[in-house]
Design a protein around this motif. Sequence first.
Motif, PDB file in Angstrom:
ATOM      1  N   GLU A  73       0.810  -1.521   0.222  1.00  0.00           N
ATOM      2  CA  GLU A  73       0.008   0.025   0.597  1.00  0.00           C
ATOM      3  C   GLU A  73       0.856   1.412   0.044  1.00  0.00           C
ATOM      4  N   GLY A  78       1.032  14.001  -3.201  1.00  0.00           N
ATOM      5  CA  GLY A  78       0.566  13.866  -5.097  1.00  0.00           C
ATOM      6  C   GLY A  78       0.241  13.016  -5.457  1.00  0.00           C
ATOM      7  N   ALA A  79      -0.096  11.778  -4.239  1.00  0.00           N
ATOM      8  CA  ALA A  79      -0.932  11.018  -5.696  1.00  0.00           C
ATOM      9  C   ALA A  79      -1.992  10.323  -4.677  1.00  0.00           C
ATOM     10  N   PRO A  80      -2.860   9.512  -5.365  1.00  0.00           N
ATOM     11  CA  PRO A  80      -3.736   8.896  -4.134  1.00  0.00           C
ATOM     12  C   PRO A  80      -3.704   7.960  -3.902  1.00  0.00           C
ATOM     13  N   LYS A 103       5.498  10.633  -9.086  1.00  0.00           N
ATOM     14  CA  LYS A 103       3.662  10.394  -8.304  1.00  0.00           C
ATOM     15  C   LYS A 103       2.481   9.776  -9.825  1.00  0.00           C
ATOM     16  N   LYS A 104       3.130   8.895 -10.811  1.00  0.00           N
ATOM     17  CA  LYS A 104       2.479   8.569 -11.626  1.00  0.00           C
ATOM     18  C   LYS A 104       2.291   7.242 -10.668  1.00  0.00           C
ATOM     19  N   LEU A 105       0.679   6.475 -10.829  1.00  0.00           N
ATOM     20  CA  LEU A 105       0.563   4.635 -11.133  1.00  0.00           C
ATOM     21  C   LEU A 105       1.081   4.268 -12.346  1.00  0.00           C
ATOM     22  N   VAL A 106       1.412   3.054 -10.968  1.00  0.00           N
ATOM     23  CA  VAL A 106       2.091   2.112 -12.881  1.00  0.00           C
ATOM     24  C   VAL A 106       0.900   1.471 -12.886  1.00  0.00           C
ATOM     25  N   ASP A 107       0.422   0.997 -13.856  1.00  0.00           N
ATOM     26  CA  ASP A 107       0.133   0.437 -14.776  1.00  0.00           C
ATOM     27  C   ASP A 107       0.334  -1.248 -14.777  1.00  0.00           C
ATOM     28  N   HIS A 109      -1.045  -3.159 -11.931  1.00  0.00           N
ATOM     29  CA  HIS A 109      -0.980  -3.733 -10.707  1.00  0.00           C
ATOM     30  C   HIS A 109      -1.480  -3.666  -9.608  1.00  0.00           C
ATOM     31  N   ILE A 110      -2.157  -2.403  -9.986  1.00  0.00           N
ATOM     32  CA  ILE A 110      -3.456  -2.012  -9.212  1.00  0.00           C
ATOM     33  C   ILE A 110      -4.295  -3.266  -8.657  1.00  0.00           C
TER      34      ILE A 110
ATOM     35  N   MET B   1      -4.085  16.271 -10.232  1.00  0.00           N
ATOM     36  CA  MET B   1      -4.593  15.454 -11.068  1.00  0.00           C
ATOM     37  C   MET B   1      -5.399  14.372 -11.374  1.00  0.00           C
ATOM     38  N   ARG B   3      -7.103  10.680 -11.574  1.00  0.00           N
ATOM     39  CA  ARG B   3      -6.916   9.796 -12.350  1.00  0.00           C
ATOM     40  C   ARG B   3      -7.788   8.626 -12.986  1.00  0.00           C
ATOM     41  N   GLN B  38      -4.338  11.037 -15.344  1.00  0.00           N
ATOM     42  CA  GLN B  38      -3.401   9.887 -16.049  1.00  0.00           C
ATOM     43  C   GLN B  38      -4.484   8.672 -16.789  1.00  0.00           C
ATOM     44  N   VAL B  39      -4.776   8.197 -17.444  1.00  0.00           N
ATOM     45  CA  VAL B  39      -5.109   6.398 -17.715  1.00  0.00           C
ATOM     46  C   VAL B  39      -4.430   5.746 -17.718  1.00  0.00           C
ATOM     47  N   VAL B  40      -4.583   4.587 -16.510  1.00  0.00           N
ATOM     48  CA  VAL B  40      -3.669   4.062 -15.729  1.00  0.00           C
ATOM     49  C   VAL B  40      -5.203   2.559 -15.698  1.00  0.00           C
ATOM     50  N   VAL B  41      -4.503   1.683 -16.576  1.00  0.00           N
ATOM     51  CA  VAL B  41      -4.684   0.419 -16.287  1.00  0.00           C
ATOM     52  C   VAL B  41      -4.847  -0.870 -15.123  1.00  0.00           C
ATOM     53  N   VAL B  42      -5.519  -0.566 -14.009  1.00  0.00           N
ATOM     54  CA  VAL B  42      -5.457  -1.572 -12.920  1.00  0.00           C
ATOM     55  C   VAL B  42      -6.194  -2.735 -13.025  1.00  0.00           C
ATOM     56  N   SER B  43      -5.158  -3.958 -11.843  1.00  0.00           N
ATOM     57  CA  SER B  43      -6.215  -5.560 -11.574  1.00  0.00           C
ATOM     58  C   SER B  43      -7.536  -5.470 -12.228  1.00  0.00           C
ATOM     59  N   ASP B  44      -7.584  -4.670 -10.506  1.00  0.00           N
ATOM     60  CA  ASP B  44      -8.911  -5.336 -10.200  1.00  0.00           C
ATOM     61  C   ASP B  44     -10.455  -3.958 -10.002  1.00  0.00           C
ATOM     62  N   LEU B  57     -10.410   8.908  -9.628  1.00  0.00           N
ATOM     63  CA  LEU B  57     -10.042   9.775  -9.256  1.00  0.00           C
ATOM     64  C   LEU B  57      -9.909  11.150  -9.060  1.00  0.00           C
TER      65      LEU B  57
END
Lengths: 113, 577
Positions: A73, A78-80, A103-107, A109-110, B1, B3, B38-44, B57
Amino acid sequence: MGMTKDQLLAIKDETLKKQPASWIRVGYSTCGVAAGAKEVYEVLCEEIKARNLTLEIKKCGCVGLCSAEPLVEVNVEGAPRVFYGKVNKEIAHKIMDEHVSQKKLVDGHIYDI
Amino acid sequence: MKRILIQDTNGELKKVLREFSVSFKSQLQDRGLSGQAQVVVVSDIGVYNKGIVAKILPEGFIYINLDNAHIADIIEKTVLKGEKIDAIALDKKNKQLRIVLRNCGIIDPESIEDYIAVNGYQGIARALELGPEKVIEDMKKSGLRGRGGAGFPTWLKWNLARNVKADEKFIICNGDEGDPGAYMDRSVLEGDPHSVIEGLMIGGLATGATRGFFYIRAEYPLAIQRIQKAIDVAYSKGLLGKNILGSNFNFDVEIRLGAGAFVCGEETALIASIEGLRGYPRPRPPFPTTKGLWGKPTVINNVETLANVSYVLFKGGEEFGKIGTEGSKGTKVFALTGKVRNSGLVEVPMGISLREIVFDIGGGVLDNRKIKAIQTGGPSGGVIPEHFFDTPVEYETLQKLGSIMGSGGMIVMDENDCMVDISKFYLGFCVDESCGKCAPCRIGGMEMLLLLKKIAQGKGVAEDLTKLSEIAEAMQKASLCGLGQTAPNPVISTLKYFMDEYKAHVFDKKCPSAKCASLVTYSINKEECTGCGMCSRVCPVIAITGSRQDKYAIDKVKCISCGQCFEVCKFKSVVRQ
């Protein structure tokens, strides 16, 4: 040397005051460890040290999403705040590179359940 | 920003999803918004069978059944203005409620400061102010019942022990969790050890016990390590030992390890094990609350119960009593496993339906297969078929269905699970774990297992089914302890709800789920076979031979009906009968 209730509450206040704005929690119960949390924790610790970050990292229990362990977690300013699931070494590096630093979410794996 | 989280998917939608996310990104770029979203592909995201699902978000809006036509609108309204588009929005309610797992995954279990920061040890502080009588009164108001399976009211158990006069009393935390597929207690011990210690202290105060024991199975090394560390640090802070929190209450805690016998979860066998004797149950009464460990009054509470106790005393019994239903208060943690999409621990308020647990929280069955039943309560519980899934989860309702709440194992079964096979598995477990002291359990269990094996091999006769019921009834009535009394439950409940499957095995010599190896044969349809040879490569007994030209065939003599060729054939040319 018993503690009184006032001392108990004092510890509470002090701990709450010390709580950092940015932190990482790693699921470190049997389910997490079995899935490889130890390796992930070590990578994250190394990265924090190498980058000289003021970021608290903590070994925690199981949040319940055992099928997605190891779970990490991440909450940095600066990021959610999000959960990364099925984290391995590479993803751990990515989390530090992209999420923590840029501060960019990783593609990909969330887990947001 | 902003998401934009887009939920990843498998199968046909995969391509559409990729186009959607690419298109979203390029439209953002065209409008010069790449730096703002930001566009993110997430697992679930936890929403299933609703097409393409996205979550925005920081607002947290969830949009469903999306296609490329929605993108412009989402950018215009939600990304730029933060408005919700009601036509595509889904209101997702969180159906979980965390009391027992309140700190698991949030605090560092090895830090007492972390536990104190989330109001830890304030339950015992309040209990010391109230005094034992009022603590029991508060527990009565809470309506908390034992989470180990039987559901005995906790206050009543405490009161029974409290009213016995003795020079010494004990309280034990039962951490001998052994049901297949259940691991709630392990998670609590590992994730929030202090909450269980605090619950044990409160129980000690209420009953007059001055020594507490953790009985934890040796297969839980991390749980043992964390509890030991928590005990040590609690002593060093003066939260255990003499004059706790400035009162005259003294309390000592130590750990005893179980060697892994299932029967030691039964309270009289557990006591024998702590005393250093062989883990044999003994007849009750006298109950442990009057004559337990070393002949002294002893209370035994489950891990989850004690984690609840520290919460009840902190919040007050009345507050706790508002959660759940009339007869079953609070929440229950389930270990949701088997053929379910999101396996793991879930904590839900009592009264929620089984369907909500399996589908809304668990995400439904893996690979969208048809659900058949769920098994609750482990080897002492039963199987609940799908048409009862709207039943609310309560101690009494589950019992009426022929199952039990149990410690909290919940195993999801789909159409590929054979009920004869399932009851054979659970009964086999109890036969292995039977201590052998009393004849009904020792002999009855074995006889039933032999009958089930006979049926699974296709050698069963009509009489076997009545024999099964008869032995089951005898075991329930005549066994010495809970293990033997409840061991036939999986068989009884499958006989009740899935008699047609038993009959198919006995009369038609067929296993409808194609699980019982002796009743299934595999062959290859040469018309459909492409000669790829995958089946031949996975066959563990080299029963499949052939070539690309001649196609492949199975040698029925060598075949052990493992079904691996069936699983691996992409062209569905392996036939299962």
